[in-house]
Design an enzyme around this catalytic site. Structure first.
Site, PDB file in Angstrom:
ATOM      1  N   THR A   6      -5.650   9.050  -9.189  1.00  0.00           N
ATOM      2  CA  THR A   6      -6.960   9.664  -8.970  1.00  0.00           C
ATOM      3  C   THR A   6      -7.650   9.016  -7.768  1.00  0.00           C
ATOM      4  OG1 THR A   6      -7.862   8.100 -10.577  1.00  0.00           O
ATOM      5  CG2 THR A   6      -7.371  10.313 -11.388  1.00  0.00           C
ATOM      6  N   ASP A   8      -8.128   7.400  -3.742  1.00  0.00           N
ATOM      7  CA  ASP A   8      -8.284   7.959  -2.416  1.00  0.00           C
ATOM      8  C   ASP A   8      -6.954   8.163  -1.678  1.00  0.00           C
ATOM      9  OD1 ASP A   8     -10.327   8.644  -0.642  1.00  0.00           O
ATOM     10  OD2 ASP A   8      -9.756   6.918   0.602  1.00  0.00           O
ATOM     11  N   LEU A   9      -6.092   7.182  -1.769  1.00  0.00           N
ATOM     12  CA  LEU A   9      -4.827   7.259  -1.037  1.00  0.00           C
ATOM     13  C   LEU A   9      -3.993   8.440  -1.532  1.00  0.00           C
ATOM     14  CD1 LEU A   9      -2.935   5.674   1.030  1.00  0.00           C
ATOM     15  CD2 LEU A   9      -1.719   4.985  -1.033  1.00  0.00           C
ATOM     16  N   ARG A  37      -6.427   5.474 -15.012  1.00  0.00           N
ATOM     17  CA  ARG A  37      -7.204   5.110 -16.187  1.00  0.00           C
ATOM     18  C   ARG A  37      -7.947   6.309 -16.789  1.00  0.00           C
ATOM     19  NH1 ARG A  37      -8.315  -0.108 -17.633  1.00  0.00           N
ATOM     20  NH2 ARG A  37      -9.700   0.018 -19.422  1.00  0.00           N
ATOM     21  N   ASP A 168       4.320  -0.422   5.038  1.00  0.00           N
ATOM     22  CA  ASP A 168       3.459  -0.719   6.178  1.00  0.00           C
ATOM     23  C   ASP A 168       3.363   0.621   6.890  1.00  0.00           C
ATOM     24  OD1 ASP A 168       2.557  -1.186   8.809  1.00  0.00           O
ATOM     25  OD2 ASP A 168       3.010  -3.309   8.566  1.00  0.00           O
ATOM     26  N   HIS A 169       2.224   1.292   6.762  1.00  0.00           N
ATOM     27  CA  HIS A 169       2.216   2.689   7.206  1.00  0.00           C
ATOM     28  C   HIS A 169       2.397   2.824   8.720  1.00  0.00           C
ATOM     29  CE1 HIS A 169      -2.041   2.055   8.129  1.00  0.00           C
ATOM     30  NE2 HIS A 169      -2.034   3.183   8.800  1.00  0.00           N
ATOM     31  N   ASP A 226      -5.948  -7.805   7.257  1.00  0.00           N
ATOM     32  CA  ASP A 226      -5.930  -6.349   7.103  1.00  0.00           C
ATOM     33  C   ASP A 226      -5.025  -5.674   8.144  1.00  0.00           C
ATOM     34  OD1 ASP A 226      -7.000  -3.968   5.850  1.00  0.00           O
ATOM     35  OD2 ASP A 226      -8.109  -3.610   7.707  1.00  0.00           O
ATOM     36  N   HIS A 231       0.561  -4.763  10.370  1.00  0.00           N
ATOM     37  CA  HIS A 231       0.817  -3.746  11.397  1.00  0.00           C
ATOM     38  C   HIS A 231       1.085  -4.347  12.785  1.00  0.00           C
ATOM     39  CE1 HIS A 231      -0.717  -1.503   8.142  1.00  0.00           C
ATOM     40  NE2 HIS A 231      -1.987  -1.531   8.454  1.00  0.00           N
ATOM     41  N   LYS A 331     -12.644  -3.311  14.369  1.00  0.00           N
ATOM     42  CA  LYS A 331     -13.405  -2.149  13.906  1.00  0.00           C
ATOM     43  C   LYS A 331     -14.620  -1.975  14.799  1.00  0.00           C
ATOM     44  CE  LYS A 331     -11.709  -2.013   9.266  1.00  0.00           C
ATOM     45  NZ  LYS A 331     -10.791  -0.876   9.390  1.00  0.00           N
TER      46      LYS A 331
HETATM   47  C1  BG6 Z   1      -5.098  -0.014   7.142  1.00  0.00           C
HETATM   48  C2  BG6 Z   1      -6.271  -0.938   7.095  1.00  0.00           C
HETATM   49  O1  BG6 Z   1      -3.923  -0.695   6.778  1.00  0.00           O
HETATM   50  O2  BG6 Z   1      -4.960   0.491   8.458  1.00  0.00           O
HETATM   51  C3  BG6 Z   1      -7.530  -0.233   7.551  1.00  0.00           C
HETATM   52  O3  BG6 Z   1      -6.452  -1.415   5.775  1.00  0.00           O
HETATM   53  C4  BG6 Z   1      -7.336   0.401   8.890  1.00  0.00           C
HETATM   54  O4  BG6 Z   1      -8.639  -1.122   7.580  1.00  0.00           O
HETATM   55  C5  BG6 Z   1      -6.074   1.240   8.913  1.00  0.00           C
HETATM   56  O5  BG6 Z   1      -8.456   1.218   9.155  1.00  0.00           O
HETATM   57  C6  BG6 Z   1      -5.762   1.725  10.310  1.00  0.00           C
HETATM   58  O6  BG6 Z   1      -4.718   2.653  10.230  1.00  0.00           O
HETATM   59  P1  BG6 Z   1      -4.564   3.792  11.325  1.00  0.00           P
HETATM   60  O7  BG6 Z   1      -3.315   4.514  10.929  1.00  0.00           O
HETATM   61  O8  BG6 Z   1      -5.787   4.636  11.271  1.00  0.00           O
HETATM   62  O9  BG6 Z   1      -4.442   3.066  12.645  1.00  0.00           O
END
Ligand code: BG6
Length: 488
Positions: A6, A8-9, A37, A168-169, A226, A231, A331
């Site tokens: 439920t 956000d991701l 939950r 790690d996206h 973060d 990344h 940021k």
């Molecule tokens: C996430 C961080 O891993 O990556 C965020 O937790 C960040 O704080 C985000 O905003 C950035 O990802 P992208 O793909 O928008 O560069």
């Protein structure tokens, strides 16, 4: 099974990515159990999946069929009865959809639950399957090396290393995946890819967003944990690694690990010569006034948390000795952009000059986002003039050529996991080495109070980040100028 279904991701990334895989016929036999939950019926859950697909992808065909594969189970992560109910449902669904006992557990929830859920999955029999079992785990993977080790110990009791997919996206991003191909599939780059021809490499990942609603998490993480630990370090590893002997998961990962092992560890007093931290002050982003970090929700008014990091990373091996890898991320910067600039060394002397001006160095720019492509900056004769040289750019834009949007990172990562390809997920050794590196920095930063805020929202970070390069005779290539030719 998606734990945190439920959240956000799941709504923003996972459901739309699953739909795209379904649409491309990459999901044939499948069912998804959403676990969270909250008390929801299957119908309510399916409605939220529908809503998530509609809002990110627009109206789609076969949506009814797609969402009919979704089920919901309300869950208490600490209670074995919940797992028993989940197991019962999973076993029934497995039979119905002939899933052959294959199971993926996706933990898209607060990190404190990762370990306990993994332990329950094993003790309550959910990992007892005929087919494969895989655990997909979101970041953060621990808070430092000690907590990451503890977490790893817990999940390793239920899953072996090759069953664990640490997300790690950035490794799902098309152009991050392209780094390897650009390097190893071109005769012109690999011979130059070393300290004889490259003077420095700059990686910038800037965001315009602030900390939004994530103050509570971000206060304990900061930009270092973060963005840098995962990344940024992954991009460094891909740029610096030796060619793997084969393109297999193990070979690629072991080359990346060798990069991490060659990192120059800096600590204590040295940190200030290598790393700069920043925190945003109020300012304007796209003409809109925004508050300072310390005024964001759930942030301490005296917060010492960094929202910006710049650093010089040295890789002490034969290939890279003496070449700084400069990284910066933050940021509330002036633009949303991720770019890599490889700056080649100057030629020995300039024969082609009109004024006293030096020739521009050759640059290879890898545009990760929002544009995707590569630009090579060369010098060529100015048309019509004498023998004066000017900068010319050769550009390749992914979007322009293939006229399609490249698939979302999560879509690729989910698909890789289903195929059992863990190449673009982080191995434990990579996680451990990068924590060891980052811990040295955070130890010092936690102990000393910074003079925050020190950069205006809408700027490119604190002045000290410019000085970091200036003292080495370099400067940050302005990311917005590099954009111009790739986005047309
Ligand atoms: C996430 C961080 O891993 O990556 C965020 O937790 C960040 O704080 C985000 O905003 C950035 O990802 P992208 O793909 O928008 O560069």
């Amino acid at each position: 099974m998606i734990f945190g279904a439920t959240g956000d991701l799941a709504k923003r990334k996972l459901f739309p990515s699953l739909y795209r895989l379904y649409e491309r016929k990459r999901l044939n036999k499948f069912a998804v159990i959403g676990v969270a939950r909250r008390q929801l019926t299957n119908e309510e859950f399916q409605a939220s999946v529908r809503e998530s697909v509609l809002s990110s992808l627009g109206n789609k065909e076969n949506l009814d069929d797609f969402i009919s594969h979704f089920f919901y189970q309300s869950h208490d992560a600490g209670d074995s009865n919940s797992y028993a109910a989940l197991k019962k449902l999973a076993d029934e669904i497995d039979g119905h959809y002939t899933l052959e006992g294959n199971r993926i557990f996706y933990l898209a929830m607060a990190p404190e639950f990762f370990g306990p859920i993994a332990l329950h999955l094993k003790s309550d029999g959910l990992t007892d399957v005929k087919g494969y079992k895989r655990l997909v785990i979101e970041k953060p993977f621990g808070h430092d090396l000690a907590s990451a080790k503890e977490l790893n110990k817990q999940i390793r009791t239920a899953f072996s290393e090759d069953e664990i997919y640490r997300i790690d996206h950035y490794l799902g991003k098309e152009m991050v995946r392209n780094i390897e191909v650009i390097r190893f599939a071109n005769a012109i780059f690999e011979p130059l890819w070393n300290n004889r021809y490259i003077s420095n490499i700059q990686i910038t990942s800037s965001e315009t967003l602030g900390v939004e609603e994530r103050g509570r998490y971000y206060e304990t993480s900061g930009a270092l944990r973060d963005m840098l630990q995962n990344h940024m370090m992954q991009m460094v590893a891909l740029l610096a690694m030796e060619p793997p002997i084969k393109l297999t998961t193990n070979e690629i990962r072991s080359e990346k690990v060798r990069v991490f092992r060659s990192l120059r560890m800096v600590e204590g007093e040295q940190i200030k010569d290598y790393f700069v931290r920043g925190q945003y002050d109020e300012g304007a982003i796209n003409g809109k006034q925004v508050p300072k970090y310390r005024d964001e929700p759930m942030v301490d008014k005296e917060s010492n948390t960094e929202t910006y990091v710049a650093g010089k990373i040295m890789i002490d091996n034969f290939r890279w000795a003496g070449v700084p890898f400069y990284i910066r991320t933050g940021k509330r910067m002036s633009t949303k952009s991720t770019k890599i600039v490889v700056q080649f060394k100057d030629i020995p002397m300039n024969l082609y000059y009109e004024t006293e001006k030096m020739l521009n160095p050759n640059l290879l720019v890898i545009h990760i986002q929002p544009e995707e492509g590569i630009t090579l900056h060369l010098n060529a004769k100015k048309a019509g003039g004498h023998l004066d040289a000017q900068e010319v750019k050769l550009s390749f834009a992914n979007t322009g050529v293939f006229t399609m949007n490249t698939p979302e990172g999560y879509e690729k990562l989910l698909y890789d996991c289903m195929r059992g390809d863990a190449t673009n997920f982080t191995h434990w050794d990579e996680v451990a080495y990068s924590w060891a590196f980052v811990d040295k920095i955070s130890e010092v930063w936690q102990k000393t109070k910074a003079a925050f805020p020190n950069y205006t929202s809408g700027s490119m970070g604190p002045k000290a980040a410019d000085e970091l390069l200036e003292k080495d005779g370099f400067f940050w290539w302005p990311v917005t100028d590099l954009d111009v030719d790739i986005c047309q």
